[in-house]
Write a protein that holds these residues in place. Structure first.
Motif, PDB file in Angstrom:
ATOM      1  N   PRO A   1      27.708  43.254 -43.610  1.00 14.21           N
ATOM      2  CA  PRO A   1      28.527  42.114 -43.215  1.00 14.21           C
ATOM      3  C   PRO A   1      29.910  42.570 -42.791  1.00 14.21           C
ATOM      4  O   PRO A   1      30.265  43.741 -42.976  1.00 14.21           O
ATOM      5  N   GLY A   2      30.700  41.640 -42.229  1.00 20.05           N
ATOM      6  CA  GLY A   2      32.095  41.941 -41.930  1.00 20.05           C
ATOM      7  C   GLY A   2      32.416  42.135 -40.481  1.00 20.05           C
ATOM      8  O   GLY A   2      33.504  42.606 -40.151  1.00 20.05           O
ATOM      9  N   HIS A   3      31.524  41.766 -39.577  1.00 26.66           N
ATOM     10  CA  HIS A   3      31.725  42.023 -38.146  1.00 26.66           C
ATOM     11  C   HIS A   3      33.087  41.563 -37.626  1.00 26.66           C
ATOM     12  O   HIS A   3      33.747  42.294 -36.880  1.00 26.66           O
ATOM     13  N   PRO A   4      33.618  40.356 -37.981  1.00 25.27           N
ATOM     14  CA  PRO A   4      34.860  39.901 -37.361  1.00 25.27           C
ATOM     15  C   PRO A   4      36.144  40.414 -38.009  1.00 25.27           C
ATOM     16  O   PRO A   4      37.180  39.759 -37.956  1.00 25.27           O
ATOM     17  N   MET A   5      36.131  41.587 -38.629  1.00 21.87           N
ATOM     18  CA  MET A   5      37.344  42.178 -39.191  1.00 21.87           C
ATOM     19  C   MET A   5      38.230  42.696 -38.067  1.00 21.87           C
ATOM     20  O   MET A   5      37.770  42.918 -36.930  1.00 21.87           O
ATOM     21  N   LEU A   6      39.513  42.928 -38.356  1.00 23.91           N
ATOM     22  CA  LEU A   6      40.405  43.449 -37.323  1.00 23.91           C
ATOM     23  C   LEU A   6      41.528  44.260 -37.953  1.00 23.91           C
ATOM     24  O   LEU A   6      41.847  44.114 -39.142  1.00 23.91           O
ATOM     25  N   LEU A   7      42.125  45.101 -37.119  1.00 20.65           N
ATOM     26  CA  LEU A   7      43.302  45.897 -37.482  1.00 20.65           C
ATOM     27  C   LEU A   7      44.309  45.766 -36.366  1.00 20.65           C
ATOM     28  O   LEU A   7      43.975  45.994 -35.192  1.00 20.65           O
ATOM     29  N   ALA A   8      45.540  45.389 -36.704  1.00 16.54           N
ATOM     30  CA  ALA A   8      46.577  45.194 -35.698  1.00 16.54           C
ATOM     31  C   ALA A   8      47.844  45.926 -36.112  1.00 16.54           C
ATOM     32  O   ALA A   8      48.179  46.006 -37.304  1.00 16.54           O
ATOM     33  N   ARG A   9      48.542  46.456 -35.114  1.00 16.58           N
ATOM     34  CA  ARG A   9      49.853  47.067 -35.326  1.00 16.58           C
ATOM     35  C   ARG A   9      50.915  46.021 -34.968  1.00 16.58           C
ATOM     36  O   ARG A   9      51.019  45.601 -33.818  1.00 16.58           O
ATOM     37  N   ILE A  10      51.698  45.586 -35.975  1.00 11.71           N
ATOM     38  CA  ILE A  10      52.754  44.614 -35.741  1.00 11.71           C
ATOM     39  C   ILE A  10      54.022  45.317 -35.269  1.00 11.71           C
ATOM     40  O   ILE A  10      54.653  44.907 -34.291  1.00 11.71           O
ATOM     41  N   THR A  11      54.410  46.371 -35.970  1.00 11.11           N
ATOM     42  CA  THR A  11      55.496  47.250 -35.550  1.00 11.11           C
ATOM     43  C   THR A  11      55.013  48.683 -35.733  1.00 11.11           C
ATOM     44  O   THR A  11      53.901  48.914 -36.203  1.00 11.11           O
ATOM     45  N   ARG A  12      55.862  49.643 -35.442  1.00  6.64           N
ATOM     46  CA  ARG A  12      55.458  51.048 -35.602  1.00  6.64           C
ATOM     47  C   ARG A  12      55.116  51.365 -37.047  1.00  6.64           C
ATOM     48  O   ARG A  12      54.339  52.287 -37.311  1.00  6.64           O
ATOM     49  N   THR A  13      55.699  50.610 -37.983  1.00  4.66           N
ATOM     50  CA  THR A  13      55.498  50.930 -39.396  1.00  4.66           C
ATOM     51  C   THR A  13      54.794  49.821 -40.171  1.00  4.66           C
ATOM     52  O   THR A  13      54.618  49.944 -41.387  1.00  4.66           O
ATOM     53  N   GLN A  14      54.387  48.760 -39.498  1.00  2.00           N
ATOM     54  CA  GLN A  14      53.744  47.644 -40.201  1.00  2.00           C
ATOM     55  C   GLN A  14      52.423  47.300 -39.527  1.00  2.00           C
ATOM     56  O   GLN A  14      52.364  47.156 -38.301  1.00  2.00           O
ATOM     57  N   HIS A  15      51.367  47.169 -40.337  1.00  2.00           N
ATOM     58  CA  HIS A  15      50.038  46.846 -39.833  1.00  2.00           C
ATOM     59  C   HIS A  15      49.474  45.635 -40.565  1.00  2.00           C
ATOM     60  O   HIS A  15      49.883  45.323 -41.685  1.00  2.00           O
ATOM     61  N   LEU A  16      48.535  44.994 -39.910  1.00  2.00           N
ATOM     62  CA  LEU A  16      47.808  43.878 -40.512  1.00  2.00           C
ATOM     63  C   LEU A  16      46.324  44.195 -40.487  1.00  2.00           C
ATOM     64  O   LEU A  16      45.788  44.606 -39.449  1.00  2.00           O
ATOM     65  N   VAL A  17      45.684  44.037 -41.634  1.00  2.00           N
ATOM     66  CA  VAL A  17      44.230  44.143 -41.733  1.00  2.00           C
ATOM     67  C   VAL A  17      43.699  42.735 -41.959  1.00  2.00           C
ATOM     68  O   VAL A  17      44.042  42.091 -42.956  1.00  2.00           O
ATOM     69  N   GLY A  18      42.906  42.245 -41.015  1.00  2.00           N
ATOM     70  CA  GLY A  18      42.314  40.925 -41.132  1.00  2.00           C
ATOM     71  C   GLY A  18      40.907  41.023 -41.680  1.00  2.00           C
ATOM     72  O   GLY A  18      40.011  41.586 -41.023  1.00  2.00           O
ATOM     73  N   LEU A  19      40.701  40.503 -42.886  1.00  2.00           N
ATOM     74  CA  LEU A  19      39.384  40.528 -43.511  1.00  2.00           C
ATOM     75  C   LEU A  19      38.667  39.211 -43.237  1.00  2.00           C
ATOM     76  O   LEU A  19      39.288  38.151 -43.228  1.00  2.00           O
ATOM     77  N   PRO A  20      37.359  39.249 -43.057  1.00  3.76           N
ATOM     78  CA  PRO A  20      36.598  38.002 -42.985  1.00  3.76           C
ATOM     79  C   PRO A  20      36.731  37.217 -44.288  1.00  3.76           C
ATOM     80  O   PRO A  20      37.062  37.782 -45.343  1.00  3.76           O
ATOM     81  N   GLY A  21      36.449  35.933 -44.239  1.00  2.00           N
ATOM     82  CA  GLY A  21      36.608  35.100 -45.416  1.00  2.00           C
ATOM     83  C   GLY A  21      35.470  35.178 -46.404  1.00  2.00           C
ATOM     84  O   GLY A  21      35.659  34.925 -47.599  1.00  2.00           O
ATOM     85  N   ASN A  22      34.255  35.491 -45.955  1.00  2.00           N
ATOM     86  CA  ASN A  22      33.138  35.629 -46.890  1.00  2.00           C
ATOM     87  C   ASN A  22      33.381  36.826 -47.805  1.00  2.00           C
ATOM     88  O   ASN A  22      33.786  37.905 -47.340  1.00  2.00           O
TER      89      ASN A  22
END
Length: 460
Positions: free
Chosen positions: A333-354
């Protein structure tokens, strides 16, 4: 304790964290993300200015490549942040990575000590036993002369001129009170000589070593009150959703939040410092404000990563000009996960809700990113045969909870995206290639923190 024992790294120059990263053995079995093209190895179509909603025609990232991209993001962030090492007291250092070598501040042991309870003896038997014994923690006892012995405790200082230590079970006294040996006495037996373990200035552990309970014990024995270490990455968890309850039974379409209680201790086991857990309603402006207010190194969101009417993560990332490094992964499971770079030193990991899908995202994207930021070594990959067949996805990798039984991995039931029953009993996740696996087929395993037998068992 010697005065200079109060500070770690006094006799060795502290390393820059990027240098520590270079010392740590990272996963070299993962593909090079730069092969995909785009800035810093990110897929070119998902840079700043990407569409507010995920493109239904975009190609999801293969699972091994997604993990490699997360590692690459961690290295880039560590280089950009140039975080200074911290001086961590021993009671807070568990799970950190040494940023400076641990050099011996004293000889260990720092004086000749008894390895056993018994008698310190001088010369051949029989021996006259002194009235007063020698205990650990006391000042140096008077020297012995030939034919003398003295009762001694484990860890006590050896009297000058002692020949050996005779164990309690190997001695007897005659009717005149003289001590005899029931076994041959070898000169030096059961004496720990000064410097047996190390000499002052010896390197005990290299920079890049993970601080385990045993490392803490060694540091304390060597005279340290603090160690110089890589600081923890600061993580903020944003739990998204109007439908989540924090207590009581589910009712009226509302469900209990499983991720809010589960993620913080899991993140701490991965070496992170969880600075906040915030609950955000299904409101795009509220999410936008939360992202703008966060000073965490990594923001972890739960849910809202798909393309539904209440899935606000993609539009919000587009609104703030974030760069999507991974937008969907070919894993179940977990297909719609994501990783984004907000700034050079800050990242966001988006986890699915299930819940189980979120665990998949945690191990696929958050673990490699946080491991690199913590300068932890990559776990050595290993495989075991699966006892039972596992149904596979036609095109995607599957992560399946398993228990380890002898030299086999046993797949568990209750492994659907919304289920935690299987992983709650699991030791590891088996990596099942597209198409599935037959009984006896080897599968790579990802150990879970509480089952690895290593530092991960420490959740606080």
């Amino acid at each position: 304790m010697t005065p200079h024992g109060a500070r770690a790294g006094e006799d060795a120059e502290d390393l820059d964290i990027e240098e520590v990263l270079a010392l740590v053995k990272n996963s070299n079995h993962l593909p090079d993300p730069a092969a995909r093209g785009g800035t810093d190895g990110a897929p070119a179509p998902h840079g700043p200015g990407s569409s507010a909603r995920p493109d239904p025609h975009h190609r999801a990232t293969p699972w091994p490549e997604a993990r490699a991209l997360a590692e690459r993001a961690g290295r880039d962030a560590a280089r950009a942040a140039r975080r200074a090492p911290v001086s961590a007291p021993l009671d807070t250092a568990l799970g950190l990575t040494l940023a400076a070598p641990l050099d011996a501040l004293t000889d260990l042991p720092s004086f000749d000590t008894s390895a056993m309870d018994g008698w310190a003896v001088c010369g051949p038997a029989p021996w006259h036993v002194r009235d007063e014994g020698v205990l650990a923690g006391h000042a140096a006892p008077p020297a012995l002369t030939d034919g003398e012995a003295v009762r001694i405790a484990t860890g006590a200082r050896i009297p000058p001129d002692a020949t050996a230590v005779l164990r309690s079970e190997h001695g007897r006294t005659d009717d005149k009170g003289r001590l005899h040996a029931t076994k041959d006495v070898i000169p030096g037996q059961d004496i720990r000589p000064r410097g047996q373990e190390c000499r002052t200035g010896d390197q005990l552990l290299a920079a890049g070593t993970l601080v385990t309970p045993a490392v803490l014990g060694l540091a304390a024995a060597a005279g340290y009150d603090t160690v110089t270490a890589v600081p923890r990455a600061r993580v903020e968890v944003l739990v998204l959703g109007d439908e989540l309850l924090t207590q009581g039974l589910p009712h009226d379409g509302l469900i209990r939040d499983a991720l809010g209680p589960m993620l913080p201790p899991w993140l701490r086991a991965l070496g992170a410092e969880v600075i906040a857990v915030r609950r955000i309603r299904d409101d795009a402006d509220a999410l936008h404000r939360a992202l703008g207010a966060s000073d965490a190194d990594v923001i972890l969101t739960t849910g809202g990563t798909a393309a539904g009417p209440l899935d606000h993560v993609h539009p919000t990332l587009s609104r703030i000009g974030a760069e999507l490094l991974v937008d969907g992964v070919k894993v179940r499971p977990g297909h719609p996960m994501l990783l984004a770079r907000i700034t050079r030193t800050q990242h966001l990991v988006g986890l699915p809700g299930n819940p189980l899908a979120a665990v998949s995202g945690l191990l696929t994207l958050a673990e490699p990113l946080l491991r690199i930021l913590a300068a932890r070594p990559a776990p050595e990959p290993y495989t075991l045969p699966l006892r039972d067949a596992v149904h596979g996805h036609p095109h995607d990798t599957r992560l399946v909870p398993v228990v380890l039984r002898g030299d086999e991995a046993v797949p568990l039931h209750y492994n659907g995206p919304a289920m935690l029953r299987g992983i709650a009993a699991a030791d590891a996740l088996a990596v099942v290639q597209p198409g599935g696996a037959r009984p006896g087929q080897e599968a790579e395993l990802l150990d879970l923190p509480w089952a690895s037998g290593g530092i991960g068992v420490c959740f606080t």
